[in-house]
Scaffold this motif. Structure first.
Motif, PDB file in Angstrom:
ATOM      1  N   GLY A  82       0.820  -1.216   0.000  1.00 14.66           N
ATOM      2  CA  GLY A  82       0.000   0.000   0.000  1.00 14.66           C
ATOM      3  C   GLY A  82       0.850   1.260   0.000  1.00 14.66           C
ATOM      4  N   ALA A  83       1.862   1.300   0.869  1.00 19.24           N
ATOM      5  CA  ALA A  83       2.752   2.464   0.903  1.00 19.24           C
ATOM      6  C   ALA A  83       3.544   2.584  -0.389  1.00 19.24           C
ATOM      7  N   SER A  84       3.874   1.454  -1.031  1.00 19.16           N
ATOM      8  CA  SER A  84       4.607   1.479  -2.293  1.00 19.16           C
ATOM      9  C   SER A  84       3.772   2.137  -3.400  1.00 19.16           C
ATOM     10  N   ILE A  85       2.466   1.851  -3.430  1.00 20.03           N
ATOM     11  CA  ILE A  85       1.591   2.458  -4.433  1.00 20.03           C
ATOM     12  C   ILE A  85       1.498   3.967  -4.216  1.00 20.03           C
ATOM     13  N   VAL A  86       1.344   4.380  -2.950  1.00 15.69           N
ATOM     14  CA  VAL A  86       1.269   5.811  -2.651  1.00 15.69           C
ATOM     15  C   VAL A  86       2.567   6.509  -3.032  1.00 15.69           C
ATOM     16  N   ALA A  87       3.714   5.887  -2.749  1.00 15.85           N
ATOM     17  CA  ALA A  87       5.001   6.499  -3.080  1.00 15.85           C
ATOM     18  C   ALA A  87       5.185   6.620  -4.589  1.00 15.85           C
ATOM     19  N   LEU A  88       4.767   5.594  -5.337  1.00 16.60           N
ATOM     20  CA  LEU A  88       4.883   5.651  -6.791  1.00 16.60           C
ATOM     21  C   LEU A  88       3.992   6.753  -7.362  1.00 16.60           C
ATOM     22  N   PHE A  89       2.796   6.899  -6.844  1.00 19.25           N
ATOM     23  CA  PHE A  89       1.898   7.957  -7.296  1.00 19.25           C
ATOM     24  C   PHE A  89       2.494   9.337  -7.007  1.00 19.25           C
ATOM     25  N   THR A  90       3.115   9.494  -5.845  1.00 17.02           N
ATOM     26  CA  THR A  90       3.729  10.773  -5.482  1.00 17.02           C
ATOM     27  C   THR A  90       4.828  11.152  -6.456  1.00 17.02           C
ATOM     28  N   VAL A  91       5.670  10.184  -6.819  1.00 15.54           N
ATOM     29  CA  VAL A  91       6.742  10.469  -7.770  1.00 15.54           C
ATOM     30  C   VAL A  91       6.173  10.831  -9.135  1.00 15.54           C
ATOM     31  N   ALA A  92       5.139  10.125  -9.570  1.00 18.24           N
ATOM     32  CA  ALA A  92       4.534  10.403 -10.870  1.00 18.24           C
ATOM     33  C   ALA A  92       3.952  11.808 -10.933  1.00 18.24           C
ATOM     34  N   VAL A  93       3.446  12.313  -9.791  1.00 23.05           N
ATOM     35  CA  VAL A  93       2.844  13.649  -9.755  1.00 23.05           C
ATOM     36  C   VAL A  93       3.905  14.731  -9.660  1.00 23.05           C
ATOM     37  N   HIS A  94       4.911  14.528  -8.837  1.00 28.74           N
ATOM     38  CA  HIS A  94       5.846  15.606  -8.501  1.00 28.74           C
ATOM     39  C   HIS A  94       7.204  15.515  -9.179  1.00 28.74           C
ATOM     40  N   ARG A  95       7.416  14.540 -10.034  1.00 30.16           N
ATOM     41  CA  ARG A  95       8.685  14.436 -10.747  1.00 30.16           C
ATOM     42  C   ARG A  95       8.428  14.189 -12.226  1.00 30.16           C
ATOM     43  N   PRO A  96       9.314  14.678 -13.116  1.00 31.02           N
ATOM     44  CA  PRO A  96       9.121  14.462 -14.558  1.00 31.02           C
ATOM     45  C   PRO A  96       9.283  12.999 -14.921  1.00 31.02           C
TER      46      PRO A  96
ATOM     47  N   LEU B 148       0.815   5.031 -12.461  1.00 30.09           N
ATOM     48  CA  LEU B 148       1.663   5.966 -13.206  1.00 30.09           C
ATOM     49  C   LEU B 148       0.809   6.895 -14.075  1.00 30.09           C
ATOM     50  N   ALA B 149      -0.154   6.326 -14.805  1.00 30.51           N
ATOM     51  CA  ALA B 149      -0.997   7.150 -15.675  1.00 30.51           C
ATOM     52  C   ALA B 149      -1.806   8.153 -14.867  1.00 30.51           C
ATOM     53  N   TRP B 150      -2.336   7.717 -13.737  1.00 36.10           N
ATOM     54  CA  TRP B 150      -3.100   8.624 -12.874  1.00 36.10           C
ATOM     55  C   TRP B 150      -2.235   9.792 -12.412  1.00 36.10           C
ATOM     56  N   GLY B 151      -1.025   9.474 -11.967  1.00 30.57           N
ATOM     57  CA  GLY B 151      -0.122  10.531 -11.522  1.00 30.57           C
ATOM     58  C   GLY B 151       0.243  11.493 -12.636  1.00 30.57           C
ATOM     59  N   ILE B 152       0.464  10.972 -13.861  1.00 28.07           N
ATOM     60  CA  ILE B 152       0.806  11.843 -14.989  1.00 28.07           C
ATOM     61  C   ILE B 152      -0.351  12.767 -15.321  1.00 28.07           C
ATOM     62  N   VAL B 153      -1.593  12.253 -15.255  1.00 29.73           N
ATOM     63  CA  VAL B 153      -2.758  13.081 -15.526  1.00 29.73           C
ATOM     64  C   VAL B 153      -2.871  14.210 -14.499  1.00 29.73           C
ATOM     65  N   VAL B 154      -2.678  13.885 -13.240  1.00 33.22           N
ATOM     66  CA  VAL B 154      -2.738  14.908 -12.194  1.00 33.22           C
ATOM     67  C   VAL B 154      -1.635  15.945 -12.405  1.00 33.22           C
ATOM     68  N   ARG B 155      -0.457  15.490 -12.761  1.00 24.04           N
ATOM     69  CA  ARG B 155       0.660  16.407 -13.002  1.00 24.04           C
ATOM     70  C   ARG B 155       0.354  17.334 -14.175  1.00 24.04           C
ATOM     71  N   ALA B 156      -0.173  16.764 -15.272  1.00 20.48           N
ATOM     72  CA  ALA B 156      -0.498  17.571 -16.443  1.00 20.48           C
ATOM     73  C   ALA B 156      -1.575  18.606 -16.104  1.00 20.48           C
ATOM     74  N   ARG B 157      -2.560  18.208 -15.318  1.00 22.59           N
ATOM     75  CA  ARG B 157      -3.616  19.153 -14.931  1.00 22.59           C
ATOM     76  C   ARG B 157      -3.041  20.310 -14.128  1.00 22.59           C
ATOM     77  N   ARG B 158      -2.121  20.013 -13.214  1.00 23.09           N
ATOM     78  CA  ARG B 158      -1.504  21.091 -12.427  1.00 23.09           C
ATOM     79  C   ARG B 158      -0.669  22.008 -13.305  1.00 23.09           C
ATOM     80  N   GLN B 159       0.002  21.427 -14.303  1.00 23.91           N
ATOM     81  CA  GLN B 159       0.785  22.266 -15.209  1.00 23.91           C
ATOM     82  C   GLN B 159      -0.118  23.216 -15.991  1.00 23.91           C
ATOM     83  N   VAL B 160      -1.271  22.710 -16.439  1.00 22.16           N
ATOM     84  CA  VAL B 160      -2.194  23.563 -17.182  1.00 22.16           C
ATOM     85  C   VAL B 160      -2.706  24.688 -16.294  1.00 22.16           C
TER      86      VAL B 160
END
Length: 412
Positions: free
Chosen positions: A108-122, A166-178
């Protein structure tokens, strides 16, 4: 505006804090200052990790007791480590993936950590990390087989889960960039509007102060060259100098007050209210002509327009005012003919003519920007302006401004 804080970005630097979060430029391990929204999101992520860990407890009931104890301790520590995801997102993700390569509860913590990286890192960081996660999935599938599920299906489910996160995190990241990009565009637009307003004020003050100062120079020159004038004329000239000096100072105070106005709440200061006098309109042209006559100019005004909108009248007034100022500077004493004509739907034209005569003696200096400013003013109003010498030996300033049939609020 308060910045959304991630990865140690200063709380007061929104312009730089948000790009560092979105573009992956933040320093790993920096100081974290959480906003209220950050605390809510982190709490939800912590509860999600705890919920996934609690569900995974059912999968280790048949394991040996020592392994169950290790799982529970590591699972609890992994959930607690979720609070470090903003400070060490990549490091936390690597540790969680290594632990989940065999253990069940850190998943569970591994999934949360992966999502965090996908959102906050390129992607150049999150992509290799996802690849590492897929590699660590292989020993888990091989060493910890699931009851009633073949290893191939277990691997497929694991890959699907990792790619979905990963895809979820990228979508959130792209939305924040917009969103950040739109906010930056709004800031640029607001700054451009402020710059345009300052330029408008500068044009207004150039026209007004040039007129006032030229009047001062004209009256002062009369006193200098006619020291033996009657006392009444001297008193009248001195009164005109005092009146124009007072008006010039008042105009200057207004523009300085506008340019120095402090934004509300900035450094705890409040802008001093600057009273605005009514702007001149076309109806004030006779008064302007009379004021010039009192200063010794021969002004002949022909006004064939009535009830013009305020915006149109103000622009026409400024054009005539600057043209008369130029006539005083370069053709002092020469007669000046001002003609204003037009009607609604056809536009309004203004012509200012004076003989080409170089003024001898003391000449009023000029910056050469008056006619340029008038041309810009006319073009901004949707019209045109031309000036120059004519074959008849006159200097002509001719402008045309539109007067639409339907008057807008801005024109009124």
């Amino acid at each position: 505006m308060t910045a959304h804080q991630e990865d140690g970005a200063p709380a007061y630097e929104y312009r730089w804090a948000l790009p560092s979060v979105l573009l992956g430029a933040a320093r790993e391990g920096g100081r974290v200052r959480r906003s209220t929204r950050d605390w809510i999101v982190d709490t939800l992520m912590f509860l999600l990790a705890c919920g996934l860990t609690f569900v995974s407890l059912l999968e280790i009931q048949d394991e040996p007791v020592p392994l169950q104890a290790i799982e529970q301790v590591v699972g609890a520590l992994s959930c607690a480590a979720v609070w470090l995801r903003r400070r060490w997102p990549v490091g936390l993700a690597v540790v969680m993936m290594v632990l989940s390569s065999y253990l069940e509860l850190p998943g569970g913590a591994s999934i949360v950590a992966l999502f965090t990286v996908a959102v906050h890192r390129p992607f150049k960081i999150s992509g290799p990390l996802v690849l590492f996660s897929l590699i660590t999935l292989a020993p888990y599938v091989w060493l910890r087989p699931q009851d009633g599920l073949e290893r191939g299906w277990a691997a497929a489910l694991g890959v699907a889960l990792i790619l979905t996160v990963l895809a979820w995190g990228i979508v959130v990241r792209a939305r924040r960039q917009v969103i950040w990009s739109l906010r930056q565009q709004a800031e640029v637009a607001a700054e451009e509007a402020r710059r345009s307003e300052r330029e408008r004020i500068a044009r207004e003050m150039h026209d007004v102060l040039a007129h006032r100062i030229s009047m001062l120079s004209l009256h002062a020159g009369a006193l200098e060259f006619r020291p033996d004038a009657p006392a009444e004329e001297i008193a009248r000239a001195a009164g005109a100098i005092r009146n124009n000096a007072h008006l010039a100072l008042q105009d200057l105070r207004e523009v300085i007050g506008v340019l120095r106005a402090v934004k509300p709440g900035e450094e705890g200061e409040e802008a001093e209210p600057v009273p605005e006098r009514p702007q001149p309109t076309l109806a004030d042209l006779p008064h302007l002509a009379e004021e010039c006559r009192q200063a010794g100019m021969d002004v002949r005004l022909t006004l064939g327009v009535e009830n013009a909108p305020e915006g149109l009248g103000r622009n026409l007034y400024r054009i005539v005012q600057e043209a008369l100022t130029n006539a005083r500077k370069h053709a002092g004493g020469a007669p000046v003919a001002v003609t204003v004509a037009g009607k609604r739907g056809m536009g309004v034209s203004v012509e200012v003519r004076n003989p080409l005569r170089v003024r001898h003696g003391l000449r009023i200096p000029g910056a050469g920007a008056g006619l340029i400013g008038l041309t810009e003013r006319a073009e901004l109003a949707g019209g045109r302006l031309e000036h120059g010498a004519t074959p008849e030996g006159e200097f002509l300033v001719r402008a045309w401004l539109p007067w639409p049939v339907k008057t807008t609020r801005e024109d009124a």
